[in-house]
Design an enzyme around this catalytic site. Sequence first.
Site, short mmCIF file in Angstrom:
data_model
loop_
_atom_site.label_atom_id
_atom_site.label_comp_id
_atom_site.label_asym_id
_atom_site.label_seq_id
_atom_site.Cartn_x
_atom_site.Cartn_y
_atom_site.Cartn_z
N CYS A 48 -19.29 1.98 -16.16
CA CYS A 48 -19.14 3.29 -15.59
C CYS A 48 -19.92 4.26 -16.48
O CYS A 48 -19.45 4.75 -17.68
CB CYS A 48 -17.84 3.84 -15.42
SG CYS A 48 -17.64 5.45 -14.73
N CYS B 169 -18.04 8.37 -16.54
CA CYS B 169 -16.61 8.22 -17.00
C CYS B 169 -16.18 6.80 -17.61
O CYS B 169 -16.52 6.15 -18.59
CB CYS B 169 -15.56 9.06 -16.43
SG CYS B 169 -15.61 8.56 -14.67
N SER B 170 -14.96 6.49 -16.63
CA SER B 170 -14.62 5.17 -17.03
C SER B 170 -13.56 4.56 -15.98
O SER B 170 -12.82 3.57 -16.08
CB SER B 170 -13.28 5.42 -18.09
OG SER B 170 -12.53 6.77 -17.49
N CYS B 171 -14.52 4.72 -14.66
CA CYS B 171 -14.01 4.00 -13.52
C CYS B 171 -13.88 2.70 -13.69
O CYS B 171 -14.94 1.83 -14.15
CB CYS B 171 -14.94 4.17 -12.43
SG CYS B 171 -15.08 6.07 -12.12
#
Lengths: 126, 196
Positions: free
Chosen positions: B101, B104-106
Amino acid sequence: MTLSGGHADASYLLDSAGSAAPPRDNGELVFAAPWESQAFGVALALHDAGCIDWEDFRQALIREIGEWEAAHPSGEGWNYYECWLGSLERLVSGTGLVTADDLQARLDLLAARPAGHDHGHDHRHG
Amino acid sequence: MTSAPEPLDPALRVEALASLLTERGLIDQTTVETFVKTYEHSVGPMNGAKVVAKAWTDPEYRARLLADGTAAIAELGFKGPQGEHMVVLENTPALHHVVVCTLCSCYPWPVLGLPPSWYKDPAYRSRVVREPRKVLREFGLDLDDGVEIQVHDSSSEVRYMVLPERPVGTERYSEAELADLVTRDAMVGVAQVALP
């Protein structure tokens, strides 16, 4: 844990054991400090209560991470949950759930506590 | 962690925020702790490992999984936040998928739990797009030059999970034995599944 965010190195591989065991059982900490788990839980609880939209939170997180990366090209000092917390603060004040002034006032109050103060105690200015 | 000097202690900032939200009746500490405990102890890559093992042993399930990841994963009872738009990518001898990702941090929480630190790190997020073969080599995965690598950027619209190749020599393994072989890293695409 000594993760640096250095773009040039591979130090982020330190926790790549990668077992499919339940979290914790493979020796990897999901959260590095109690405040990180608290920040995570507060965001999920707010969403669960219908107070925040998850996509709004995600967009705030993207913005926060992007600003941090722009300000820290070396990656030094990276902490994911500080970005998480920063975006949560922005979202909560932006939506008016808690105004930035209220948040700052509470921070000042907590910061002024004498060392060893009981964290659970609720006190206010008269 | 107190290695980096910060203008304000994040622990204090969390406490300030949580205390105000609690006083206003918007959240309660029990709910906060339940979420934390769930993702610390109950939701993790062992869920995804069961999905992979089933796909390896049940061709019809595999077809459903590749056609509609969200629905096929929900068949096994795995659903919830961050698992709404699942796409499963099948590795082959000629094609290797790896997930990131970039913004961000999906990450697909219901099947993999919360992402490891390296997945969220700026270095992984930027480098795996630019130089995937080199990054995979750093993870210990040295792919032949003939193997195509596809990097997939997760988002709110789609969460990816990799269906790794079943290792040779596992023809007699049960589904549960196969699940034991599957690692989180293999389902993100920075590793392959190997025999112990």
